[in-house]
Design an enzyme around this catalytic site. Structure first.
Site, PDB file in Angstrom:
ATOM      1  N   ASP A  88       6.057  -9.634  11.828  1.00 45.99           N
ATOM      2  CA  ASP A  88       5.189  -9.098  10.777  1.00 45.99           C
ATOM      3  C   ASP A  88       4.192  -8.128  11.405  1.00 45.99           C
ATOM      4  OD1 ASP A  88       4.389  -9.171   7.943  1.00 45.99           O
ATOM      5  OD2 ASP A  88       2.460  -9.722   8.813  1.00 45.99           O
ATOM      6  N   ASP A 494      22.870  22.391 -21.546  1.00 43.85           N
ATOM      7  CA  ASP A 494      24.103  22.213 -20.759  1.00 43.85           C
ATOM      8  C   ASP A 494      25.291  22.674 -21.598  1.00 43.85           C
ATOM      9  OD1 ASP A 494      25.898  21.371 -18.717  1.00 43.85           O
ATOM     10  OD2 ASP A 494      24.499  19.795 -18.139  1.00 43.85           O
ATOM     11  N   GLY A 520      24.930  25.434 -24.253  1.00 36.30           N
ATOM     12  CA  GLY A 520      25.072  26.828 -23.839  1.00 36.30           C
ATOM     13  C   GLY A 520      25.444  26.906 -22.376  1.00 36.30           C
ATOM     14  N   ASP A 521      25.717  28.134 -21.933  1.00 41.08           N
ATOM     15  CA  ASP A 521      26.102  28.370 -20.536  1.00 41.08           C
ATOM     16  C   ASP A 521      24.967  29.165 -19.889  1.00 41.08           C
ATOM     17  OD1 ASP A 521      27.075  29.485 -18.203  1.00 41.08           O
ATOM     18  OD2 ASP A 521      29.088  29.823 -18.997  1.00 41.08           O
ATOM     19  N   PHE A 522      24.340  28.620 -18.862  1.00 36.34           N
ATOM     20  CA  PHE A 522      23.147  29.309 -18.331  1.00 36.34           C
ATOM     21  C   PHE A 522      23.472  30.622 -17.625  1.00 36.34           C
ATOM     22  CE2 PHE A 522      23.246  25.451 -15.337  1.00 36.34           C
ATOM     23  CZ  PHE A 522      24.044  26.063 -14.369  1.00 36.34           C
ATOM     24  N   ARG A 537      20.047  19.571  -8.768  1.00 39.72           N
ATOM     25  CA  ARG A 537      21.397  19.545  -8.194  1.00 39.72           C
ATOM     26  C   ARG A 537      22.284  20.595  -8.834  1.00 39.72           C
ATOM     27  NH1 ARG A 537      24.204  14.180  -7.996  1.00 39.72           N
ATOM     28  NH2 ARG A 537      24.620  14.513  -5.814  1.00 39.72           N
TER      29      ARG A 537
END
Ligand SMILES: Cc1cn([C@H]2C[C@H](O)[C@@H](COP(=O)(O)OP(=O)(O)OP(=O)(O)O)O2)c(=O)[nH]c1=O
Length: 631
Positions: A88, A494, A520-522, A537
């Site tokens: 400890d 997304d 949607g598509d970024f 990510r």
């Protein structure tokens, strides 16, 4: 090698380290000691005021930790260990004992107390020798403590908080780790450095020497070992490095023990009849009763060689849903598990035993049951289930990694070799095959849910009124953000195929603040308006050219003062220290055109699109966080 005789005394014993501390495990592994780890359940709640001195508290806690494990192993598992080691570590300053901080505020309180001052670090250690008589556990306790003095520089508020946000203080006494970032706070150390890290190795060896080599009659003046005794102290043992006539070198004496470990090397002989075992390996005795032992085991290398076996055992147990069955029905015998999951009894038994040895299951006379962490992380409905990611790892990453050699030679992804399909077609599968889509989303959800709290709190985001999580998938991070920042409106953006499948992953509970989902598509569609754009990510999936496209689109809709928050595994600038992130970069190599990047690389990408004041926080969890603002 003079130290070998001391630790060599433990070679033939069943040694248990009653500690969850990775530092203690590392210190003892590094010197070649073989032991099992059974973390103690003893709650560190002894009344501090009842001890005359702080070290007495540390010693008593160490003793109780070790005794708890010795008792539990004896009663529950009917496996009495020979030696149990408990420890400890506490920090004392101004007569106050500091243990591990309970939260960031507590860490702040501790570190500001230590700022500019000298303090003491005490580690109490207990070595318990166990035996069983008439089924009763008998114990012999040896304990000691070590003190090291450490002085901190004056710490500015900014440095202090930056350090706290790194996540490092949380599992360490006094709220710092001298062996890592905390080393930057330290002006000097007087005494044993390893004592600060959690285990006073030198004192431990001296104690073992006292225990196993008590002073002989003709040498009674040496009551205590002030230094680790040289082999001469051990009744004329010969040291492999000396040219004593008792030392014989046996070239080519190389054998495999039953576990497949290789031992080779020298024979050491002692003056009296009992052979003295040196080295850290299981000794092999020759016909004359002389023991042979070889060089220290390269345990790290062996662990790496075996790593894939352990991964696969975990994957298969998860795929067979063994942890789910045991959660609801355990403890179960191997035969019952094999009936449930329709597998062979002999194969199942081996798999269960391996999982128990890996610490994923508990094995008792009643059968196998889940450990606490198996319940939380490995069952498919556990609070922080990693089941989805494990299945994804087995079905998707494993075949890709078997082609790592080609990926390295060619410098490109291997989807065609692993699955007979080009990456683009595979990507379509993610969204067109229900099963593959669910598996992929579950995998992403696992990691997002587990890291969401640390990502959301790495920086104070309360100045933002709206946020848009681009590629936010199931909304795990979005839900965490609205919990922590009640005034923040969060949109998850997304692909339509993803958004259509998010309902399964939504948290239940009446008081959940709403999150908006937009499809949607970024790379193509208009981005929702927001003060803060989140990319978790996402960037690691893409090469620099694509990242420039995405960042310029965000920059075009970002007003001055608005920001971007990135969550990624951030590599150190020299790309040599963070093995998890570096392995993740190989993971990106086998399946994408992306890679993991260092803090400077992210900074440079962001600055090229007008995002400055780039701040990076290492969270200590899987994902690190970068915040920057548009100027
Ligand atoms: C001061 C300091 C402590 N520590 C660590 C050592 C210990 O692991 C921890 C103190 O907590 P402990 O309660 O001693 O140990 P633990 O909770 O990690 O593990 P267990 O109780 O299962 O044995 O702080 C460092 O790693 N570096 C440091 O510089």
């Amino acid at each position: 090698m003079v130290l070998n005789p001391v630790l060599g005394k433990l070679v033939s014993k069943r040694v248990v380290l009653a500690s969850a501390s990775p530092r203690r495990q590392e210190i003892l592994t590094n010197v070649g000691l073989r032991f099992e780890v059974v973390p103690s359940w003893f709650k560190e709640t002894l009344e501090k005021s009842s001890f005359a001195a702080p070290y007495e508290y540390a010693v008593e806690t160490a003793k109780q930790k070790a005794l708890e494990v010795a008792n539990r192993m004896h009663v529950k598992h009917l496996r009495t260990p020979d030696v149990v080691i408990g420890a400890d570590t506490i920090v004392t300053v101004d007569e106050q004992i500091l243990e591990k901080p309970v939260d960031k505020q507590d860490a702040y309180r501790m570190l500001s107390r230590l700022s500019g001052k000298e303090h003491s670090v005490f580690t109490g250690v207990a070595i318990i020798h166990c035996s069983s008589k008439d089924n009763q556990l008998e114990t012999e306790v040896t304990d000691f403590y070590e003190e090291t003095k450490v002085k901190f520089s004056d710490l500015s508020e900014e440095l202090l908080w930056e350090y706290i946000h790194s996540g490092e203080p949380m599992d360490k006494a006094g709220g710092y780790g001298i062996q890592a970032l905390g080393g930057m706070l330290v002006e000097y150390v007087h005494g044993d450095f390893l004592n600060v890290v959690g285990f006073p190795l030198n004192h431990f060896c001296k104690k073992l020497a006292e225990l196993y080599y008590p002073p002989s009659k003709h040498n009674v003046q040496h009551k205590k070992y002030d230094s680790i005794p040289s082999v001469d102290t051990f009744e004329n043992l010969s040291d492999g490095e000396s040219d004593s006539s008792n030392f014989t070198e046996h070239k080519g004496a190389s054998k495999l023990d039953s576990s497949g470990m290789c031992s080779s090397g020298a024979i050491y002989n002692s003056e009296n009849s009992s052979s003295v075992r040196t080295g850290f390996m299981v000794p092999l005795e020759n016909q004359n009763g002389v023991s042979e032992s070889g060089p220290k085991l390269p345990s790290k290398i062996l662990e790496l060689m075996d790593g894939f076996r352990a991964s696969k055992a975990l994957f298969v147990a998860s795929k067979l849903k063994i942890f789910d069955h045991l959660k609801h029905r355990g403890p179960l015998k191997a035969v019952d598990v094999s009936n449930e999951v329709r597998t062979s009894v002999c194969g199942t038994e081996r798999l269960l035993d391996a999982c128990a040895a890996l610490g994923l299951l508990e094995k008792t006379p009643q059968g196998y049951s889940n450990t606490d962490s198996a319940n939380v992380y490995l069952t498919s409905d556990g609070e922080y289930s990693l089941h989805g990611y494990i299945i994804h790892s087995d079905d998707h990453l494993w075949p890709l990694f078997t082609n790592l050699e080609s990926a390295v030679k060619e410098g490109s992804r291997q989807n065609h070799r692993a699955f007979g399909k080009k990456a683009e077609d595979l990507f379509k599968d993610y969204y067109h095959s229900e099963e593959v889509k669910q598996r992929f989303m579950a995998a992403m959800h696992s990691i997002a849910h587990l890291t969401a709290r640390d990502v959301a709190t790495a920086f104070d985001l309360s100045r933002f009124k709206s946020a848009c999580d681009l590629g936010g998938c199931t909304g795990a991070l979005a839900h965490e953000l609205v919990q922590i920042y009640p005034n923040l409106k969060v949109t998850v953006f997304d692909l339509p195929e993803v958004i259509a499948n998010t309902s399964y992953f939504q948290p239940s509970g009446q008081h959940m603040a709403p999150v908006t989902f937009v499809s949607g598509d970024f790379f193509k569609d208009n981005l929702p308006e927001a003060d803060l754009y989140i990319l978790s990510r996402v960037l690691h999936d893409w090469p620099d050219e694509k990242i420039h496209v995405l960042l310029s689109r965000i920059s075009a809709v970002c007003k001055p003062g608005c920001g971007i928050l990135l969550a990624e595994m951030v590599l150190d600038d020299e790309k040599k220290n963070r093995s998890t992130a570096l392995l993740q970069s190989l993971n990106m190599l086998v399946q994408t055109e992306g890679k993991e990047r260092s803090g400077s690389e992210y900074r440079s990408l962001l600055e090229q699109h007008g995002f400055t004041n780039v701040k990076i926080r290492l969270t200590g969890n899987l994902l690190d966080v970068i915040l920057c603002a548009k100027t």
